[in-house]
Design a protein around this motif. Structure first.
Motif, PDB file in Angstrom:
ATOM      1  N   GLU A 115       0.860  -1.179   0.000  1.00 56.73           N
ATOM      2  CA  GLU A 115       0.000   0.000   0.000  1.00 56.73           C
ATOM      3  C   GLU A 115       0.898   1.231   0.000  1.00 56.73           C
ATOM      4  N   VAL A 116       0.408   2.313  -0.618  1.00 49.28           N
ATOM      5  CA  VAL A 116       1.185   3.547  -0.697  1.00 49.28           C
ATOM      6  C   VAL A 116       0.397   4.667  -0.028  1.00 49.28           C
ATOM      7  N   TYR A 117       1.098   5.411   0.844  1.00 50.46           N
ATOM      8  CA  TYR A 117       0.503   6.522   1.581  1.00 50.46           C
ATOM      9  C   TYR A 117       1.320   7.784   1.364  1.00 50.46           C
ATOM     10  N   SER A 118       0.633   8.903   1.322  1.00 47.92           N
ATOM     11  CA  SER A 118       1.292  10.199   1.229  1.00 47.92           C
ATOM     12  C   SER A 118       1.704  10.653   2.616  1.00 47.92           C
ATOM     13  N   ILE A 119       2.986  10.913   2.791  1.00 46.51           N
ATOM     14  CA  ILE A 119       3.476  11.489   4.038  1.00 46.51           C
ATOM     15  C   ILE A 119       3.330  13.005   3.972  1.00 46.51           C
ATOM     16  N   SER A 120       3.613  13.548   2.785  1.00 49.36           N
ATOM     17  CA  SER A 120       3.549  14.986   2.539  1.00 49.36           C
ATOM     18  C   SER A 120       3.486  15.182   1.029  1.00 49.36           C
ATOM     19  N   GLU A 121       3.581  16.429   0.594  1.00 55.75           N
ATOM     20  CA  GLU A 121       3.637  16.689  -0.855  1.00 55.75           C
ATOM     21  C   GLU A 121       4.943  16.169  -1.446  1.00 55.75           C
ATOM     22  N   ALA A 122       5.939  15.952  -0.599  1.00 53.88           N
ATOM     23  CA  ALA A 122       7.251  15.561  -1.089  1.00 53.88           C
ATOM     24  C   ALA A 122       7.551  14.068  -0.966  1.00 53.88           C
ATOM     25  N   TYR A 123       6.898  13.360  -0.029  1.00 62.40           N
ATOM     26  CA  TYR A 123       7.280  11.981   0.262  1.00 62.40           C
ATOM     27  C   TYR A 123       6.085  11.030   0.340  1.00 62.40           C
ATOM     28  N   ILE A 173      15.012   6.916  -3.089  1.00 63.82           N
ATOM     29  CA  ILE A 173      14.615   6.248  -1.847  1.00 63.82           C
ATOM     30  C   ILE A 173      15.413   6.920  -0.739  1.00 63.82           C
ATOM     31  N   VAL A 174      14.700   7.486   0.242  1.00 63.80           N
ATOM     32  CA  VAL A 174      15.374   8.210   1.318  1.00 63.80           C
ATOM     33  C   VAL A 174      15.455   7.398   2.605  1.00 63.80           C
ATOM     34  N   TRP A 175      14.660   6.327   2.702  1.00 66.28           N
ATOM     35  CA  TRP A 175      14.697   5.452   3.881  1.00 66.28           C
ATOM     36  C   TRP A 175      14.244   4.076   3.453  1.00 66.28           C
ATOM     37  N   PHE A 176      15.000   3.071   3.852  1.00 63.19           N
ATOM     38  CA  PHE A 176      14.637   1.704   3.481  1.00 63.19           C
ATOM     39  C   PHE A 176      14.666   0.801   4.701  1.00 63.19           C
ATOM     40  N   GLU A 177      13.611   0.058   4.858  1.00 63.61           N
ATOM     41  CA  GLU A 177      13.523  -1.098   5.737  1.00 63.61           C
ATOM     42  C   GLU A 177      12.678  -2.096   4.967  1.00 63.61           C
ATOM     43  N   PRO A 178      12.874  -3.386   5.151  1.00 68.11           N
ATOM     44  CA  PRO A 178      12.124  -4.345   4.342  1.00 68.11           C
ATOM     45  C   PRO A 178      10.604  -4.141   4.378  1.00 68.11           C
ATOM     46  N   ASP A 179      10.054  -3.723   5.509  1.00 74.55           N
ATOM     47  CA  ASP A 179       8.607  -3.505   5.596  1.00 74.55           C
ATOM     48  C   ASP A 179       8.155  -2.163   5.027  1.00 74.55           C
ATOM     49  N   ARG A 180       9.077  -1.221   4.859  1.00 74.74           N
ATOM     50  CA  ARG A 180       8.723   0.137   4.451  1.00 74.74           C
ATOM     51  C   ARG A 180       9.808   0.718   3.548  1.00 74.74           C
ATOM     52  N   ILE A 181       9.364   1.449   2.544  1.00 80.14           N
ATOM     53  CA  ILE A 181      10.267   2.286   1.745  1.00 80.14           C
ATOM     54  C   ILE A 181       9.675   3.689   1.790  1.00 80.14           C
ATOM     55  N   ILE A 182      10.510   4.654   2.115  1.00 80.39           N
ATOM     56  CA  ILE A 182      10.084   6.054   2.048  1.00 80.39           C
ATOM     57  C   ILE A 182      10.877   6.675   0.912  1.00 80.39           C
ATOM     58  N   MET A 183      10.151   7.326   0.017  1.00 83.52           N
ATOM     59  CA  MET A 183      10.789   7.876  -1.168  1.00 83.52           C
ATOM     60  C   MET A 183      10.154   9.197  -1.580  1.00 83.52           C
ATOM     61  N   ARG A 184      10.874   9.915  -2.431  1.00 85.37           N
ATOM     62  CA  ARG A 184      10.326  11.148  -2.978  1.00 85.37           C
ATOM     63  C   ARG A 184       9.057  10.801  -3.752  1.00 85.37           C
ATOM     64  N   ARG A 185       8.125  11.709  -3.727  1.00 82.19           N
ATOM     65  CA  ARG A 185       6.855  11.486  -4.405  1.00 82.19           C
ATOM     66  C   ARG A 185       6.999  11.812  -5.888  1.00 82.19           C
ATOM     67  N   ALA A 186       6.527  10.932  -6.725  1.00 78.38           N
ATOM     68  CA  ALA A 186       6.601  11.128  -8.179  1.00 78.38           C
ATOM     69  C   ALA A 186       5.524  12.098  -8.641  1.00 78.38           C
ATOM     70  N   ILE A 187       5.816  12.762  -9.733  1.00 82.58           N
ATOM     71  CA  ILE A 187       4.824  13.616 -10.390  1.00 82.58           C
ATOM     72  C   ILE A 187       4.266  12.806 -11.549  1.00 82.58           C
ATOM     73  N   PRO A 188       2.957  12.563 -11.580  1.00 87.04           N
ATOM     74  CA  PRO A 188       2.389  11.765 -12.677  1.00 87.04           C
ATOM     75  C   PRO A 188       2.641  12.419 -14.039  1.00 87.04           C
ATOM     76  N   LEU A 189       3.044  11.608 -15.013  1.00 83.06           N
ATOM     77  CA  LEU A 189       3.251  12.145 -16.361  1.00 83.06           C
ATOM     78  C   LEU A 189       1.992  12.802 -16.902  1.00 83.06           C
ATOM     79  N   SER A 190       0.832  12.285 -16.511  1.00 86.00           N
ATOM     80  CA  SER A 190      -0.424  12.855 -17.019  1.00 86.00           C
ATOM     81  C   SER A 190      -0.621  14.295 -16.563  1.00 86.00           C
ATOM     82  N   SER A 191       0.044  14.722 -15.507  1.00 87.06           N
ATOM     83  CA  SER A 191      -0.074  16.118 -15.080  1.00 87.06           C
ATOM     84  C   SER A 191       0.857  17.020 -15.882  1.00 87.06           C
TER      85      SER A 191
END
Length: 111
Positions: A32-40, A75-93
């Protein structure tokens, strides 16, 4: 709170706590993917296969060549149960064409 502490705290939360605290963006069979902020975003493994996908995604990112890494979200933080990464900008935008043909797309057009 600095980002490093924030990321560590998020990784210490249960899947249910993350679901209550952050905005759900979508899911696959295993994550599952969750928004932490506009950036992550955080990608949360639901089952063992999700942990495997997180490890593979981290491996690809950490072993990508200089030429390819510019196309990946960091990827700014990695653990096997979680990856925290920069948020992508959809190409459609960025591209309003009905279809996106990746072979003919120039890097300047998407950056």
């Amino acid at each position: 709170m600095d980002e490093k502490r924030l990321f560590k705290n998020i990784c210490n939360l249960s899947n249910q706590e993350i679901a209550k605290k952050y905005i759900f963006l979508g899911e696959g069979i295993c994550r599952e993917v969750y928004s932490i902020s506009e950036a992550y975003v955080v990608k949360v493994a639901k089952i063992d296969d999700g942990r495997y996908q997180n490890r593979v995604e981290n491996y690809v990112y950490t072993h990508a060549t200089k030429h390819l890494i510019k196309y990946l979200c960091p990827i700014v933080w990695f653990e096997p149960d979680r990856i925290i990464m920069r948020r992508a900008i959809p190409l459609s935008s960025l591209i309003k064409d009905k279809y996106i043909v990746l072979k003919t797309m120039s890097r300047k057009r998407i950056l």
